[in-house]
Design a protein around this motif. Structure first.
Motif, short mmCIF file in Angstrom:
data_model
loop_
_atom_site.label_atom_id
_atom_site.label_comp_id
_atom_site.label_asym_id
_atom_site.label_seq_id
_atom_site.Cartn_x
_atom_site.Cartn_y
_atom_site.Cartn_z
N ASP A 107 20.17 12.64 53.02
CA ASP A 107 21.40 12.95 53.08
C ASP A 107 21.05 14.93 53.77
O ASP A 107 22.25 15.73 53.39
CB ASP A 107 22.75 13.13 52.47
CG ASP A 107 21.77 13.60 50.89
OD1 ASP A 107 21.01 13.62 50.77
OD2 ASP A 107 23.10 12.93 50.17
N ASN A 108 19.63 15.07 53.33
CA ASN A 108 19.28 16.65 53.28
C ASN A 108 20.00 16.99 52.18
O ASN A 108 19.71 18.66 52.37
CB ASN A 108 20.18 17.11 55.00
CG ASN A 108 18.90 16.79 55.64
OD1 ASN A 108 18.03 16.52 55.66
ND2 ASN A 108 19.95 16.49 56.83
N LEU A 109 20.56 16.75 50.92
CA LEU A 109 20.96 17.53 50.19
C LEU A 109 19.81 17.47 48.77
O LEU A 109 20.00 18.16 47.96
CB LEU A 109 22.74 17.25 49.74
CG LEU A 109 23.44 16.54 50.23
CD1 LEU A 109 24.47 15.80 49.75
CD2 LEU A 109 23.62 18.17 50.59
N SER A 110 18.71 17.23 48.88
CA SER A 110 17.59 17.08 48.23
C SER A 110 16.57 16.99 48.69
O SER A 110 15.97 16.41 49.40
CB SER A 110 17.56 16.10 47.23
OG SER A 110 19.18 15.92 46.04
N PHE A 111 15.46 17.94 47.96
CA PHE A 111 14.12 17.79 48.88
C PHE A 111 13.26 16.86 47.00
O PHE A 111 13.60 17.87 46.28
CB PHE A 111 13.55 19.29 48.51
CG PHE A 111 12.39 19.72 49.08
CD1 PHE A 111 11.92 18.79 50.80
CD2 PHE A 111 11.62 19.81 48.92
CE1 PHE A 111 10.97 18.44 51.36
CE2 PHE A 111 9.87 20.00 48.88
CZ PHE A 111 10.33 19.62 50.88
N TYR A 112 12.43 16.80 47.29
CA TYR A 112 11.35 16.34 46.53
C TYR A 112 9.74 17.04 47.10
O TYR A 112 9.04 16.78 47.89
CB TYR A 112 11.36 14.87 46.06
CG TYR A 112 12.77 14.50 45.77
CD1 TYR A 112 12.97 13.80 44.99
CD2 TYR A 112 13.07 13.65 47.02
CE1 TYR A 112 14.32 13.93 44.41
CE2 TYR A 112 14.59 13.04 46.59
CZ TYR A 112 14.96 12.69 45.61
OH TYR A 112 15.96 12.54 45.70
N ALA A 113 9.40 17.46 45.62
CA ALA A 113 8.31 18.81 46.30
C ALA A 113 6.89 17.58 45.21
O ALA A 113 7.25 18.03 44.07
CB ALA A 113 7.93 20.03 45.98
N GLY A 114 6.23 17.00 45.81
CA GLY A 114 5.20 16.79 44.54
C GLY A 114 3.97 17.33 44.67
O GLY A 114 3.71 18.68 45.62
N ALA A 115 3.58 18.02 43.64
CA ALA A 115 3.10 19.13 43.16
C ALA A 115 1.27 18.64 42.64
O ALA A 115 0.84 17.68 42.55
CB ALA A 115 3.32 19.80 41.95
N SER A 116 0.86 19.91 42.79
CA SER A 116 -0.65 19.77 42.18
C SER A 116 -0.80 19.85 40.53
O SER A 116 -1.52 19.26 40.19
CB SER A 116 -1.38 20.90 42.27
OG SER A 116 -0.65 22.19 41.99
N ASP A 117 0.60 19.83 39.70
CA ASP A 117 0.44 19.75 38.72
C ASP A 117 0.96 17.96 37.94
O ASP A 117 1.00 18.13 36.65
CB ASP A 117 1.73 20.81 37.79
CG ASP A 117 3.04 20.52 38.69
OD1 ASP A 117 3.31 19.41 39.71
OD2 ASP A 117 4.47 21.29 37.97
N GLY A 118 0.81 17.02 38.64
CA GLY A 118 1.28 15.82 38.73
C GLY A 118 1.99 15.45 38.51
O GLY A 118 2.86 14.76 37.94
N GLN A 119 3.75 16.36 38.42
CA GLN A 119 5.18 15.94 38.72
C GLN A 119 5.55 16.34 39.90
O GLN A 119 5.20 17.22 41.13
CB GLN A 119 5.10 17.24 38.16
CG GLN A 119 5.31 17.38 36.37
CD GLN A 119 5.88 18.55 35.55
OE1 GLN A 119 6.91 18.75 35.62
NE2 GLN A 119 5.42 19.40 35.55
N VAL A 120 6.60 15.59 40.00
CA VAL A 120 7.23 15.80 41.24
C VAL A 120 8.81 16.76 41.02
O VAL A 120 9.43 16.65 40.43
CB VAL A 120 8.03 14.33 41.92
CG1 VAL A 120 9.16 14.63 43.20
CG2 VAL A 120 6.96 13.24 42.58
N HIS A 121 8.74 17.59 42.19
CA HIS A 121 9.82 18.64 41.85
C HIS A 121 11.15 18.48 42.60
O HIS A 121 10.61 18.17 43.55
CB HIS A 121 9.65 20.66 41.94
CG HIS A 121 8.20 20.34 40.93
ND1 HIS A 121 8.70 21.31 39.78
CD2 HIS A 121 7.31 20.71 41.09
CE1 HIS A 121 7.59 21.54 39.37
NE2 HIS A 121 6.23 20.99 40.44
#
Length: 163
Positions: A107-121
């Motif tokens: 629905d384009n209301l969330s974005f999940y960013a996988g990061a180099s710190d091992g977390q998903v923001h």
């Protein structure tokens, strides 16, 4: 398109105007021409050794740029204005953190960013404004045996339609 020149990453926003009054198939004479303009947009504030992806929303309002490097920032490109706004990754992210991968919700209301710190923001999207609202910690083991593995691949699985 993204280019790196002199160490600075630059987004090349190319606008193309298609002739809508041309019959199909187009006549062979005069030749069919397209008007285009090139608008270079620098990605300031980030230290990118490699641009990994440009992830656009399906509604064509915004796009995020993922990269290998550091800064703790996620560049958000707003298509209507042609400007880039950096979103600060929080919840424990440091300036050494880089967003390596990302995906929008259906629905384009969330974005999940996988990061180099091992977390998903997790970012919440309202119009063209992105705000980090949480973080997932998958705690995937690093190949070196120390710390968590970077999240360099993330995908979205669409839900089945309910009737």
């Amino acid at each position: 398109m993204l280019f790196r020149s002199g160490g600075a990453a630059t987004l090349q926003d190319i606008s193309v105007v298609l002739p809508v009054t041309t019959p199909c198939p187009p006549p062979s004479s005069p030749p069919l021409t397209f008007q285009n303009t090139n608008n270079p947009v620098p990605l300031t504030g980030i230290t990118a050794t490699k641009i990994d992806d440009v992830v656009p929303a399906t509604n064509s309002t915004i796009a995020f740029v993922t990269y290998t490097g550091s800064s703790g920032l996620l560049p958000e490109y707003i298509l209507s204005t042609g400007k880039v706004v950096n979103v600060q990754l929080g919840n424990g992210a440091t300036t050494a953190t880089a967003p390596l991968s990302g995906v929008f919700s259906t629905d384009n209301l969330s974005f999940y960013a996988g990061a180099s710190d091992g977390q998903v923001h997790i970012l919440s999207i309202s119009g063209t404004t992105a705000t980090e609202t949480g973080v997932l910690k998958p705690a995937l083991p690093n190949t070196s045996g120390n710390g968590n593995a970077p999240v360099d691949l993330i995908a979205q699985h669409p839900k089945k339609l309910q009737s």
